[in-house]
Design a protein around this motif. Structure first.
Motif, short mmCIF file in Angstrom:
data_model
loop_
_atom_site.label_atom_id
_atom_site.label_comp_id
_atom_site.label_asym_id
_atom_site.label_seq_id
_atom_site.Cartn_x
_atom_site.Cartn_y
_atom_site.Cartn_z
N ALA A 49 33.84 39.32 50.47
CA ALA A 49 34.24 38.68 49.21
C ALA A 49 34.02 37.18 49.22
O ALA A 49 34.38 36.50 48.25
CB ALA A 49 35.71 38.99 48.91
N THR A 50 33.43 36.66 50.29
CA THR A 50 33.24 35.21 50.44
C THR A 50 31.76 34.87 50.49
O THR A 50 30.98 35.55 51.16
CB THR A 50 33.93 34.72 51.73
N MET A 100 32.18 29.24 47.75
CA MET A 100 33.48 29.37 48.40
C MET A 100 33.43 28.73 49.79
O MET A 100 32.41 28.77 50.47
CB MET A 100 33.86 30.84 48.54
N GLY A 131 28.89 37.41 51.27
CA GLY A 131 28.39 37.41 49.90
C GLY A 131 28.08 38.79 49.35
O GLY A 131 26.94 39.07 48.98
N ARG A 190 32.51 41.36 44.50
CA ARG A 190 33.21 40.54 43.50
C ARG A 190 33.71 41.47 42.40
O ARG A 190 33.56 42.69 42.50
CB ARG A 190 32.33 39.42 42.95
N THR A 191 34.28 40.93 41.34
CA THR A 191 34.95 41.76 40.34
C THR A 191 34.03 42.08 39.17
O THR A 191 33.00 41.45 38.95
CB THR A 191 36.21 41.06 39.81
N TRP A 206 38.03 33.50 41.82
CA TRP A 206 37.22 32.33 42.16
C TRP A 206 36.11 32.24 41.12
O TRP A 206 35.22 33.08 41.06
CB TRP A 206 36.63 32.45 43.57
N HIS A 235 30.27 30.98 39.48
CA HIS A 235 30.10 32.40 39.18
C HIS A 235 30.07 32.64 37.67
O HIS A 235 30.71 31.92 36.91
CB HIS A 235 31.24 33.22 39.80
N PHE A 253 25.13 37.40 44.24
CA PHE A 253 26.57 37.31 44.46
C PHE A 253 27.28 36.49 43.40
O PHE A 253 28.44 36.77 43.06
CB PHE A 253 26.84 36.70 45.85
N SER A 254 26.64 35.49 42.84
CA SER A 254 27.28 34.64 41.84
C SER A 254 27.41 35.34 40.49
O SER A 254 28.07 34.82 39.58
CB SER A 254 26.50 33.33 41.67
N GLY A 259 34.46 35.95 41.51
CA GLY A 259 34.98 36.24 42.84
C GLY A 259 36.48 36.51 42.83
O GLY A 259 37.18 36.19 41.86
N GLN A 294 39.92 36.46 45.63
CA GLN A 294 40.38 36.12 46.98
C GLN A 294 41.81 36.63 47.20
O GLN A 294 42.75 35.86 47.36
CB GLN A 294 40.30 34.60 47.20
#
Length: 394
Positions: free
Chosen positions: A224-225, A229, A241, A244-245, A263, A267, A277-278, A282, A284
């Motif tokens: 998730a990082t 981040m 990477g 994410r949601t 996050w 994003h 990934f972006s 995100g 956390q």
């Protein structure tokens, strides 16, 4: 609740709901369940016939039976019928026999009841942290009952609520913080979450120097990082990477909700390219830092114990069971909401399903919940497209 940008094996087939019987992840989970059941069977068989007298022998056998029952629940939930073997079948001597979902349901129900009533297990909330007790057995049995209409076509919501009632007074929500900078909810997912024993019914323990693993919470934190981040802020050495949601999940949170741990920097809400990934906000939730802000034992592997069962889940299960049984489940629902600063809400099935997502996101229950609510196979085009959402990922 999540997307993953990687292209490992058949991962994108899972995203696209297009897996087949040859899918490597479907097969791997199947084999893992049967391997674990076989290991517990052999331990029970060998321990039971051992001539050495050990004071905790009966306890160890009961613990193995409990973990085996949990594995059978996974088999029932994910595969229905399953090859059956127990401690009377020595490895390699006889082939396992197939049992239907209904047969396995009856077996697990009987096994859990016997463990609760007649075993040497520690009582609810008692015993060494990280080991099973009657609280875990109750959660396995309650999950079995809550999903009974899916599993065997019979409603067992009154039985579910009755089992969960036994947890009252033995467990509580974690509400008093141990450190600074995090609210009580967040402390459940930090490196020293072993302090939150009032809520954590059963965990998979993690220690960066003693039980290094790329799975469990190590995956949830590292994957998730990435990109904008700072890995050191979540207590790790680097980010992978990956996860994410979804846009739909991001739009469900009230700004005052203390579980809102997004996050956003760098994003986009829209997921135009799942491999980027972006694309996707995100999240956390899990962090490899202690509640007082100090560092965990290691940055390459995490100390955060994974919460398999916790009391907030039990409360939401009881709320749902009561509603489905024609009763009012508002007390339990709003006990969970009150911990994170959210106002009173009437307990309806729709509200409970939403609350389960907000409270239990990334804890492994979403698929089971959606199946139980009849939404798992809902088509992408059967919901309103969100603002700024170009693709219909769910």
């Amino acid at each position: 609740e999540a997307v993953c940008g990687w292209n490992d094996q058949t991962l994108q087939d899972l995203h696209g709901m297009s897996w087949t019987t040859t899918d490597v992840f479907v097969a791997a989970f199947y084999y893992r369940i049967f391997y674990l059941i076989s290991a517990f069977n052999e331990f029970i068989r060998q321990a039971d016939k051992a001539t050495i007298e050990l004071p905790e022998k009966a306890l160890w056998i009961a613990e193995a039976r409990t973990l085996r029952a949990f594995c059978w629940l996974d088999a029932i939930d994910n595969y229905g019928g399953f090859p059956y073997a127990d401690e009377t079948n020595s490895v390699g001597s006889t082939a396992p026999e197939y049992r239907s979902r209904e047969q396995l349901f009856a077996y697990v129900e009987t096994e859990c009841k016997d463990l609760l009533e007649n075993s040497a297990l520690y009582d609810y909330g008692q015993g060494e942290y990280g080991r099973v007790n009657k609280g875990m057995v109750a959660m396995v049995l309650a999950k079995l009952y809550l999903n009974a209409e899916v599993y065997v076509g019979q409603a067992k919501y009154a039985e579910c609520a009755a089992v969960l009632k036994n947890l009252e007074g033995k467990y509580n929500l974690h509400t008093n913080t141990h450190g600074t900078g995090n609210n009580a909810y967040q402390e459940l997912f930090l490196a020293d979450n072993d302090k939150c024993t009032e809520e954590l019914i059963f965990v998979i323990e993690q220690n960066g120097t003693q039980t290094a693993s790329y799975g469990a919470t190590n995956y949830l934190i590292f994957a998730a990082t990435g990109d904008t981040m700072d890995p050191s802020a979540v207590g790790i050495s680097s980010g992978w990477g990956g996860i994410r949601t979804t846009p739909e999940f991001y739009g469900m949170f009230d700004a005052a909700d203390q579980r809102e741990l997004f996050w956003e920097e760098g994003h986009t809400l829209s997921i135009d390219d799942i491999s980027t990934f972006s694309n996707g906000i995100g999240f956390q939730k899990f962090k490899n830092v202690n509640s007082d802000g100090s560092a965990a034992s290691d940055k390459g592997f995490v100390d955060v114990d994974f919460p398999v069962f916790r009391y907030a889940d039990a409360l939401l299960m009881k709320s749902e069971a009561k509603i489905r049984n024609g009763e009012d489940g508002s007390l339990e629902l709003n006990e969970v909401r009150g911990r994170v600063g959210m106002p009173y809400r009437e307990a309806t099935l729709e509200n409970i399903l939403e609350e389960r997502l907000l409270e239990l996101v990334w804890e492994g229950w979403r698929r089971q919940d959606m199946v139980r609510f009849g939404l798992y196979h809902k088509s992408y085009d059967q919901r309103v497209q969100l603002a700024d959402e170009k693709n219909g990922y769910t």
